[in-house]
Write an enzyme that holds these catalytic residues in place. Structure first.
Site, mmCIF file in Angstrom:
data_model
loop_
_atom_site.group_PDB
_atom_site.id
_atom_site.type_symbol
_atom_site.label_atom_id
_atom_site.label_comp_id
_atom_site.label_asym_id
_atom_site.label_seq_id
_atom_site.Cartn_x
_atom_site.Cartn_y
_atom_site.Cartn_z
ATOM 1 N N THR A 59 42.473 22.805 30.765
ATOM 2 C CA THR A 59 43.434 23.992 31.286
ATOM 3 C C THR A 59 44.282 23.549 32.515
ATOM 4 O OG1 THR A 59 43.061 25.415 29.481
ATOM 5 C CG2 THR A 59 43.788 26.578 31.148
ATOM 6 N N SER A 94 23.634 -8.207 60.901
ATOM 7 C CA SER A 94 21.515 -7.296 62.024
ATOM 8 C C SER A 94 21.866 -7.398 63.408
ATOM 9 C CB SER A 94 20.243 -8.492 61.198
ATOM 10 O OG SER A 94 19.141 -7.977 61.910
ATOM 11 N N SER A 95 21.271 -5.519 63.428
ATOM 12 C CA SER A 95 21.585 -5.437 64.278
ATOM 13 C C SER A 95 20.241 -5.642 65.358
ATOM 14 C CB SER A 95 20.951 -4.092 64.371
ATOM 15 O OG SER A 95 20.616 -3.824 63.845
ATOM 16 N N LYS A 130 22.546 -13.982 61.983
ATOM 17 C CA LYS A 130 21.589 -13.399 60.397
ATOM 18 C C LYS A 130 23.160 -12.899 60.070
ATOM 19 C CE LYS A 130 19.001 -11.267 57.503
ATOM 20 N NZ LYS A 130 19.846 -9.864 56.414
ATOM 21 N N THR A 132 16.946 -22.496 34.487
ATOM 22 C CA THR A 132 17.010 -20.817 33.918
ATOM 23 C C THR A 132 15.514 -20.883 34.128
ATOM 24 O OG1 THR A 132 16.243 -22.500 32.238
ATOM 25 C CG2 THR A 132 18.322 -22.493 32.006
ATOM 26 N N SER A 174 49.476 22.977 23.598
ATOM 27 C CA SER A 174 48.511 23.347 24.151
ATOM 28 C C SER A 174 47.956 22.633 25.444
ATOM 29 C CB SER A 174 46.888 23.989 22.981
ATOM 30 O OG SER A 174 46.222 24.010 23.417
ATOM 31 N N THR A 175 46.923 23.534 26.006
ATOM 32 C CA THR A 175 46.016 22.099 26.418
ATOM 33 C C THR A 175 45.246 21.619 25.824
ATOM 34 O OG1 THR A 175 45.886 24.121 28.493
ATOM 35 C CG2 THR A 175 44.412 21.816 28.126
ATOM 36 N N ASN A 176 45.094 21.561 24.539
ATOM 37 C CA ASN A 176 44.642 20.967 23.771
ATOM 38 C C ASN A 176 45.379 19.350 23.647
ATOM 39 O OD1 ASN A 176 43.079 23.252 24.546
ATOM 40 N ND2 ASN A 176 42.373 23.315 22.762
#
Length: 467
Positions: free
Chosen positions: A101, A318-319, A324, A187, A140-142
């Site tokens: 609504t 990486s820090s 990396k 697989t 209607s909203t519906n």
């Protein structure tokens, strides 16, 4: 701050004078601050709401329920919104109580105030044109809200389909580029039989491309709407001719093949089409995530993993570990996939939670459908441009894996028998010798026969010759 006074069921309220929305929208703003995501975040939904309101006004004009002047002003206001005007005034949170609504009234109020301006009146002078009596006439909203959602979801599907198609083309291009790169198939993460890297990427392409048709099929279910059913599907407060006229007008305005539901009471409470659509999005997300898992495995290493492909480097990984580089793009796509899967569960639960003649949880369904499509489209575009297009093949590594694998023994089974093949494979695995070396040493086949049987042409497709 300049304000204007508006009145509703609960009393008076001061509204910002410059706001195009009204009192019921303001109450929703005060009540619902859940996601921080306003409905304007999805312009497809705003445009769909405007289209529904324009179609309703045109139908009401034709049956005499609205004056020509009011209907024309409403339609002109809706056209402005469809053209992108005042989208920032659609401010209510996507998640809201009231079965939508607040969204419907946000649209009614913005359209009413814009139409008032076109008629030469100030905002809030609803005695001249009212959000409920005129913009919401015969609705209607519906029925208006779910109809707009059906239209908006179809609009939102278009950029997603475009993104999938572009991703599909990028995968197909890589399939051609890698058509001559022989590698081992696997697989259960174990060596299987040879294939080409091109075949692997072609499988990705075909797998994802299938869901373009599935999304289009799901959209067809959303073309059936309950517009004209008003509150619960009985059509109360709507003229007998309104329903057909409004749906026909909506089809013309939206360019979509909209039709009226066969049973409006059923259609007003049923969320089945949305559940189906959400399931298709989940299906695609699962496939997309599986492909990204494969890309991460194939590029793993680069020296101590499979290392058969190299993903384009996007940022340092990486820090603490110099050099990396992480597969950040597939990782981000995987996280998108998990969210879409979770959203599908939310849609399922919300649809099941419907009671009697209405589902009050529809805003949650709308939020998750639109958000999932937006995220998936962005993820596909990111994956295409920042990953797939830049992938290269490590041809030497692929060749080494084939040469060192015992999986190629499968190609010799028709010629030396399963028992001999199994024994050779076991010796190769335990000693480190190659299959080729052992077969020649035992005189089971000569080098010319092995060259022919272990050639890509023999191993990568069905063969008529069997000894």
């Amino acid at each position: 701050m300049n304000t204007r006074t508006e009145h509703d069921l609960l009393g008076d309220m001061e509204i910002q004078a410059q706001a195009w929305y009204g009192i019921q929208t303001q109450r929703a703003l005060d009540n619902f601050d859940i996601t921080g995501v306003p409905i304007s975040h999805f312009p497809e939904l705003i445009n769909a709401l405007a289209m529904v309101k324009a179609a309703a006004a045109a139908a009401n004009r034709e049956i005499g329920a609205l004056s020509v002047a009011k209907a024309d002003a409403i339609i002109a206001a809706c056209n402005d919104i469809i053209d992108g005007k005042l989208h920032d005034q659609f401010v209510v949170d996507l998640i809201q109580g009231g079965a939508g609504t607040s969204t419907n009234m946000n649209a009614n109020e913005v359209i009413a105030n814009l139409a008032l301006e076109k008629l030469g009146h100030d905002k809030g002078q609803y005695q001249h044109l009212h959000p409920n009596d005129d913009v919401n006439r015969s609705q209607s909203t519906n029925d208006a809200y779910p109809t707009a959602v059906c239209v908006g979801v179809q609009f939102a599907a278009r950029p997603l389909i475009d993104a999938i198609q572009n991703l599909n083309r990028a995968l197909s291009a890589k399939a051609l580029e890698f058509a001559d790169v022989v590698k081992m198939g696997r697989t259960q993460l174990q060596d299987a039989v040879p294939m080409t890297l091109g075949q692997e990427f072609e499988a990705f392409s075909v797998n994802l491309g299938e869901d373009i048709d599935r999304i289009n099929e799901a959209c067809t279910l959303l073309c059936e709407v309950n517009l004209g059913g008003t509150a619960i599907g009985t059509g109360i407060n709507a003229h007998p001719r309104y329903r057909a006229l409004a749906v026909r007008r909506l089809a013309e305005i939206s360019g979509l093949p909209m039709v009226s539901a066969t049973h409006l009471v059923e259609a007003t409470s049923d969320m089945g089409a949305f559940v189906f659509f959400s399931g298709i999005l989940k299906r695609f997300a699962v496939k997309l995530g599986k492909m990204c898992n494969d890309l991460r495995l194939l590029s793993s290493g680069p020296r101590t993993g499979l290392g058969e492909i190299q993903l384009p480097a996007m940022q340092p990984g990486s820090s603490i570990m110099p050099g990396k580089v992480n597969p950040v793009i597939p990782e981000a796509v995987n996280q998108t996939v998990y969210q879409v899967i979770a959203s599908d569960l939310a849609v399922t639960l919300a649809a099941e939670a419907g009671q009697l003649q209405l589902n009050a949880m529809e805003p949650l369904i709308v939020y998750n459908l639109l958000n999932s499509m937006k995220m998936l489209g962005s993820a596909c575009r990111m994956l295409e441009t920042r990953c797939i297009s830049g992938i290269t093949a490590n041809r030497e590594q692929c060749a080494r894996h084939v040469d060192n694998s015992i999986g190629i023994i499968t190609a010799l089974v028709p010629h030396i028998g399963y028992s001999n093949s199994s024994r050779i494979a076991s010796i190769a695995l335990n000693t480190g010798s190659t299959v080729r070396e052992l077969v020649i040493a035992e005189g089971l086949l000569d080098e010319a026969q092995l060259d022919r049987l272990l050639s890509p042409q023999s191993m990568l497709a069905p063969q008529a010759e069997v000894s």
